[in-house]
Design a protein around this motif. Structure first.
Motif: not given
Length: 585
Positions: A524-539
């Protein structure tokens, strides 16, 4: 009291549609004698069979006809600007209807990626499963006869498909090229779109909304009017008027001329209404519908060159506000609509009557249960050019240039010698302070805790995210003041986190992951993946590159998070994983 009901719930009496029953030649319409259940309609050698009760209108012979999709009819020829100007702005809803027009430079502008292209020498073809049909419409180009066919879809898509499947050609059919140097652009060019600012922008004054976008020449004539804003139906399955003029170049031309565009989506309506397409009473389904409608509207806005930061207004017609189940479904739908628009960088607006939709929104304004729209547009036909919505909406709500008042309507007005049937509006809007596409950087290697007194890029990121969630209405200035604290507390309460006012790892995780819940996995690619990646870093405080590419590192991070939350560790991000992230876990 009539002025309080939604103006778009009305039907204005219109000229009776004329049935053209005689054969007028190969370039005109023929409706041949046939069994009562069906009749043959031909245009330029292209034939279809339609129900015998459907009137057939020759638009060349009747140029003042409004092409409207809320009535059964067959229209042949190009819709005229003068005819579309007579369309009542209050009509909403679609049923089965057909427009058959010449395939030429004018009609090619309507073709886009969803247009079916019939094979050489054929009038029909199997539906192309790769085509993403526009909701409420099927469009087919038939080069063998030189026609473009637009079918409006109401509650009975099978009826429309059956009509299209009945198509045949005769000896009068003359082939025409389906493409040209401008064909396929659909809504216009990227260069035109680049010049458009977020709409409706900053404006205080009069506006109007017609059913169909007027031509550029008509808009030029109306430069003599007191209006400087225009409402335009850009999307939605319940849009009742044909839009022959609406393209990206049209939007660029009007905004360059100083017009402010109010983008309107008229889609699913309240479940306690009588429209064909309605919001579900099942709240989880209603939320999904709200997200889907927002995605449709954002795609339409982008195709028209309306950039992120623009307000997209959902037209929710008047409904029985005393019906609690109905109100709950509408509020759930509109909350999801708003959240999805924010995730996509657009702002949310809602149009409804003062006495129904606005009352429900105002009742929930401070409750925290639903995400509130950024702007409201209320129908209250009192003739007053102001934005006063009391007693339906308190003055303190949506008070910072976030209102449009529809004050009268369904009237013919003439300016510069051009007459258009309109509803009148008064606007006090400013998209600047509420830009859902705020430019703050959201990508950090760590999301450390911030609180009152903090400053810098992380604070700007939090303010931007809170703004997108409708919790913050201040400046994105990187200063964690009292307004930011209040917004953080409001968000924390809404997602059932401890209300501390501090943006800790849990709050960061919920903020960064907020939005739609698409299924994502390796590849998968795109803005939703970036949103996921940010959240995983925070979590989890993991080291992860925010690149929008769901590769091996993201897969490993997802599996680690799923294991920590007791979820199936399959590396696939579905509803359960998104729900955990959005709960701040």
């Amino acid at each position: 009291m009539t002025p309080l009901r939604s103006s778009r719930a009305r039907l204005r009496s219109a000229t009776t549609v004329l049935a053209v029953l005689a054969t007028l030649g190969t370039s005109a319409v023929a409706a041949a004698a046939s069994p009562a259940a069906a009749k043959d309609v031909s245009f330029r050698g292209y034939h279809v069979r339609v129900p015998g009760s459907w009137p057939v209108v020759d638009l060349t012979a009747n140029p003042d006809t409004c092409v409207r999709f809320d009535r059964h009819a067959v229209y042949v020829g190009h819709p005229s600007d003068a005819g579309q100007a007579t369309c009542p702005p209050g009509i909403v809803g679609r049923t089965e209807a057909l427009v058959i027009e010449p395939l030429d430079a004018k009609s090619r502008q309507k073709m886009d990626s969803s247009t079916r292209m019939e094979p050489k020498g054929s009038a029909t073809a199997a539906a192309d499963g790769t085509k993403r049909e526009s909701p409420g419409r099927i469009r087919e180009a038939v080069p063998a006869a030189g026609v473009l066919v637009t079918a409006s879809v109401g509650a009975h898509e099978s009826t429309v498909q059956g009509i299209l499947d009945s198509a045949r050609l005769d000896e009068d059919a003359k082939a025409t090229a389906a493409t040209s140097s401008t064909a396929g652009s659909g809504q216009g060019t990227t260069s035109a779109a680049a010049a458009v600012a977020a709409q409706p922008g900053t404006y205080t004054g009069l506006g109007f909304d017609p059913c169909a976008a007027p031509s550029s020449s008509q808009m030029s004539a109306w430069s003599a009017s007191p209006f400087r804003a225009i409402g335009v139906y850009i999307s939605g399955i319940s849009a009742a008027c044909d839009q022959p003029n609406l393209t990206a170049s049209w939007v660029q031309t009007q905004t360059s001329a100083g017009w402010h565009v109010i983008p309107i989506h008229v889609g699913l309506q309240a479940p306690c209404n009588n429209f064909s397409h309605k919001v579900s009473y099942t709240l989880s389904t209603a939320a999904g519908q709200g997200r889907s409608e927002a995605q449709e509207s954002m795609a339409a806005a982008a195709a028209l060159g309306l950039p992120e930061g623009s307000v997209l207004y959902n037209d929710m017609e008047a409904y029985d506000q005393t019906n609690t189940a109905c109100s709950d479904a509408v509020m759930t739908f509109l909350s999801a609509w708003t959240e999805e628009l924010h995730a996509g960088g657009y702002l949310s607006g809602v149009y409804s009557s003062a006495a129904s939709g606005m009352v429900d929104l105002a009742a929930e304004y401070t409750a925290g249960k639903y995400t509130m729209p950024d702007h409201i547009w209320f129908a209250r036909w009192n003739g007053a050019a102001d934005t006063d919505a009391t007693p339906y909406v308190p003055d303190a709500y949506w008070a910072d240039h976030q209102r449009i008042h529809q004050l009268s309507g369904d009237t013919d007005e003439t300016w510069g010698g051009v007459t258009i049937n309109i509803d009148r509006d008064y606007l006090d809007v400013d998209t600047g302070p509420f830009a859902g596409s705020c430019s703050a950087n959201l990508d950090f290697s760590q999301y450390t805790s911030i609180s009152a007194g903090s400053s810098g890029g992380l604070v700007s990121a939090a303010q931007c995210l809170l703004l997108r969630q409708g919790r913050y209405n201040g400046a994105v200035d990187g200063v964690f003041g009292s307004g930011t604290t209040t917004a953080v507390q409001s968000f924390q309460g809404a997602v059932s986190l401890p209300v501390t006012g501090t943006v800790d790892s849990h709050t960061w995780t919920a903020l960064l992951s907020a939005g739609a819940k698409p299924t994502l996995q390796s590849g998968s690619t795109g803005a939703d993946v970036k949103r996921l990646q940010r959240a995983l870093i925070a979590a989890r405080g993991q080291s992860l590159t925010i690149d929008g590419d769901f590769g091996p590192a993201t897969t490993s991070a997802v599996k680690a998070y799923q294991t920590a939350q007791g979820l199936t560790s399959d590396g696939i991000v579905g509803n359960a994983t998104w729900s955990a992230l959005q709960a701040g876990k």
